[in-house]
Design an enzyme around this catalytic site. Structure first.
Site, short mmCIF file in Angstrom:
data_model
loop_
_atom_site.label_atom_id
_atom_site.label_comp_id
_atom_site.label_asym_id
_atom_site.label_seq_id
_atom_site.Cartn_x
_atom_site.Cartn_y
_atom_site.Cartn_z
N ASP A 28 34.69 43.51 36.73
CA ASP A 28 35.48 44.54 37.41
C ASP A 28 34.63 45.57 38.14
O ASP A 28 34.99 46.75 38.22
CB ASP A 28 36.44 45.24 36.43
CG ASP A 28 37.48 44.29 35.88
OD1 ASP A 28 37.87 43.36 36.60
OD2 ASP A 28 37.88 44.45 34.71
N HIS A 68 41.96 45.42 40.67
CA HIS A 68 41.91 45.83 39.27
C HIS A 68 42.84 47.03 39.09
O HIS A 68 42.79 47.97 39.90
CB HIS A 68 40.47 46.19 38.87
CG HIS A 68 40.37 46.57 37.43
ND1 HIS A 68 40.45 45.65 36.42
CD2 HIS A 68 40.24 47.78 36.84
CE1 HIS A 68 40.35 46.27 35.25
NE2 HIS A 68 40.23 47.55 35.48
N ARG A 122 32.35 27.09 30.11
CA ARG A 122 32.71 27.88 31.29
C ARG A 122 32.04 27.31 32.52
O ARG A 122 32.65 27.25 33.60
CB ARG A 122 32.29 29.34 31.08
CG ARG A 122 32.70 30.19 32.26
CD ARG A 122 32.55 31.66 31.96
NE ARG A 122 31.19 32.11 32.21
CZ ARG A 122 30.78 33.36 32.01
NH1 ARG A 122 31.60 34.26 31.52
NH2 ARG A 122 29.53 33.70 32.28
N MET A 160 42.64 35.62 35.41
CA MET A 160 42.22 36.20 34.12
C MET A 160 41.02 35.51 33.49
O MET A 160 41.03 35.21 32.30
CB MET A 160 43.41 36.18 33.15
CG MET A 160 44.61 36.96 33.64
SD MET A 160 44.22 38.69 33.98
CE MET A 160 44.13 39.31 32.30
N GLY A 176 51.74 36.12 39.94
CA GLY A 176 51.34 36.03 41.35
C GLY A 176 52.04 37.00 42.28
O GLY A 176 52.21 36.71 43.46
N SER A 177 52.41 38.17 41.77
CA SER A 177 53.12 39.10 42.66
C SER A 177 52.19 39.67 43.74
O SER A 177 52.64 39.92 44.87
CB SER A 177 53.79 40.23 41.86
OG SER A 177 52.83 41.11 41.32
C1 GRF Z 1 47.72 43.02 38.48
O1 GRF Z 1 48.05 44.20 37.81
C2 GRF Z 1 46.27 43.02 38.89
O2 GRF Z 1 45.80 44.29 39.20
C3 GRF Z 1 45.59 42.51 37.66
O3 GRF Z 1 46.44 41.54 37.12
C4 GRF Z 1 47.78 41.80 37.53
C5 GRF Z 1 48.24 40.58 38.24
O4 GRF Z 1 49.60 40.62 38.56
N1 GRF Z 1 44.26 42.02 37.99
P1 GRF Z 1 50.22 39.54 39.54
O5 GRF Z 1 49.92 38.17 38.94
O6 GRF Z 1 49.61 39.72 40.88
O7 GRF Z 1 51.70 39.83 39.53
#
Ligand code: GRF
Length: 213
Positions: A145, A109, A65, A90, A12-13
């Site tokens: 994407d 992405h 799903r 994801m 979740g960064s």
């Molecule tokens: C990021 O690189 C984003 O582009 C991709 O997944 C990663 C998620 O990282 N879709 P975070 O969970 O936001 O740290």
């Protein structure tokens, strides 16, 4: 005041970068809820630190799903968000789910789309020998994407970049790019003309391309 729901699967960064910018820059918006598709998502704790409500809709609890997406949509809709932000979420989303949030769901992405949709983007970029790489924020379309591009961040690939180093350089750019794009949405400044996004009334220095050189 706009209401945002953020969907995460992991650390979740990006969600944290958005929450921090929202706070620092005093956007007229709030993160109504951060929803994860798995209980172990580390970003849930970070969300709580920012005072956001959190929920888990565990994909493993559903046989199909469609059933998972129904439950997820119910959880999202309880907050009546103006915007759904996918931040490292994801899961591949079905057409019905995507259509429900047409023009109000953003994704980030880690490549310069339309190059390298899917997984392992940094490895594939290195294998392809590209000189420029980066990240893209886009409105979510039906194809994985894909969808109208809101903004991109680019950097020059260095001779000593390996997958890990490249990933971390791109991630640092993502943390600038995604808050910027979400803010534009919140301010109502993103205009869709056909398949193309236009930034209304750009301010001095504002650009849809962040370039890190
Ligand atoms: C990021 O690189 C984003 O582009 C991709 O997944 C990663 C998620 O990282 N879709 P975070 O969970 O936001 O740290």
């Amino acid at each position: 005041m706009k209401s945002i729901v953020v969907l995460i699967s992991g650390r979740g960064s990006n969600m944290t970068a958005i929450a921090q910018a929202l706070r620092d820059e005093r956007w007229s918006a709030r993160i109504a809820c951060v929803i994860a598709d798995r209980p172990a998502a580390a970003g849930l704790d970070r969300a709580s630190e920012y005072g956001a409500a959190t929920e888990v809709v565990d994909f493993r609890a559903f046989d199909t799903r469609a059933a998972f997406e129904d439950a997820l949509a119910s959880a999202i809709d309880r907050h009546a968000p103006d915007l759904v932000v996918l931040a490292g979420f994801m899961r591949i989303l079905g057409d019905g789910f995507v259509e429900r949030y047409t023009d109000r769901m953003l994704n980030i992405h880690p490549s310069l789309l339309p190059a390298f949709p899917g997984l392992h983007t940094h490895r594939r970029a290195l294998e392809a020998g590209v000189a420029v790489h980066g990240a893209t924020v886009h409105l979510v379309g039906r194809e994985l994407d894909m969808g109208p591009i809101v903004a991109q961040a680019a950097l020059a690939v260095r001779p000593d970049d390996d997958e890990e180093r490249l990933a971390s350089r791109v991630l640092a750019l993502e943390h600038r790019l995604y808050p910027m794009a979400v803010r534009w949405f919140v301010e109502g400044r993103l205009l869709l003309e056909g398949e193309r996004v236009v930034l209304r009334e750009p301010r001095p220095g504002e650009t849809r391309c962040l370039w890190a050189g």
